[in-house]
Motif scaffolding. Sequence first.
Motif, PDB file in Angstrom:
ATOM      1  N   LYS A  89       7.664 -30.512  21.328  1.00  0.00           N
ATOM      2  CA  LYS A  89       8.173 -30.247  22.661  1.00  0.00           C
ATOM      3  C   LYS A  89       7.704 -31.348  23.590  1.00  0.00           C
ATOM      4  CE  LYS A  89       8.400 -25.273  22.207  1.00  0.00           C
ATOM      5  NZ  LYS A  89       8.049 -23.986  22.777  1.00  0.00           N
ATOM      6  N   THR A  90       8.474 -31.578  24.650  1.00  0.00           N
ATOM      7  CA  THR A  90       8.094 -32.584  25.639  1.00  0.00           C
ATOM      8  C   THR A  90       7.071 -31.988  26.604  1.00  0.00           C
ATOM      9  OG1 THR A  90       9.812 -31.939  27.202  1.00  0.00           O
ATOM     10  CG2 THR A  90      10.419 -33.581  25.515  1.00  0.00           C
ATOM     11  N   PHE A  91       6.414 -32.865  27.371  1.00  0.00           N
ATOM     12  CA  PHE A  91       5.460 -32.396  28.371  1.00  0.00           C
ATOM     13  C   PHE A  91       6.151 -31.509  29.400  1.00  0.00           C
ATOM     14  CE2 PHE A  91       2.850 -36.255  27.238  1.00  0.00           C
ATOM     15  CZ  PHE A  91       1.835 -35.545  26.640  1.00  0.00           C
ATOM     16  N   GLU A  92       7.395 -31.834  29.752  1.00  0.00           N
ATOM     17  CA  GLU A  92       8.133 -31.031  30.727  1.00  0.00           C
ATOM     18  C   GLU A  92       8.410 -29.626  30.182  1.00  0.00           C
ATOM     19  OE1 GLU A  92       9.060 -34.198  29.895  1.00  0.00           O
ATOM     20  OE2 GLU A  92       8.382 -35.160  31.740  1.00  0.00           O
ATOM     21  N   GLN A  93       8.765 -29.536  28.910  1.00  0.00           N
ATOM     22  CA  GLN A  93       9.020 -28.228  28.308  1.00  0.00           C
ATOM     23  C   GLN A  93       7.751 -27.381  28.265  1.00  0.00           C
ATOM     24  OE1 GLN A  93      10.680 -29.789  24.666  1.00  0.00           O
ATOM     25  NE2 GLN A  93      12.710 -28.989  25.182  1.00  0.00           N
TER      26      GLN A  93
END
Length: 178
Positions: A3-7
């Motif tokens: 997962k991305t940091f934003e997610q």
Amino acid sequence: NEKTFEQLKLYNNTKILILETNEFERKISRFTITKKYWYNFEQDGICFIPSEDIKLVGVGLYRSHENKVINGIVKIIEGNSSMGKVLIEENVEIQPCTDNVNVFSKFKFSKNIFCKKNKEYSIIFFSNIITNSYSGLKGINVIEGDKGIKFTFKRLIGNKGDSTPEYGNFPEIYYYLN
């Protein structure tokens, strides 16, 4: 997982703590005796059931004693059959045994495979040649590993080779405990 940091809702100035875990690779050995004369089939497999969640790291495969390189494919499949969901499929090259000591080759997967407790999984090896190789004897159906984890072995349904819990290929299984 991926997962991305934003997610993960991590934005600028977010503090995170990163811990490194040192997983300890474990193994079980299926056999107490090795013999020299075994017929390596074009397809052979075994089914196993772990008593705890594990990450499967790799398997041992017996080498040829006829100075032949064995190329093939190793598959890990959900269930006790060659027809289940393929979790990983990788090419393998097994060099022949030259010293009568290093009779099997350790093959590590490119990624770890998560295996759930009390579920059946199949290890299947598809070989490009039929040759004489080493094999194991005096295996048992249930083998206890580190920390009390048990591996139960069963015949692979529809197996074209001769491996069983008592004899055959796949001398070692390498794993991490979850």
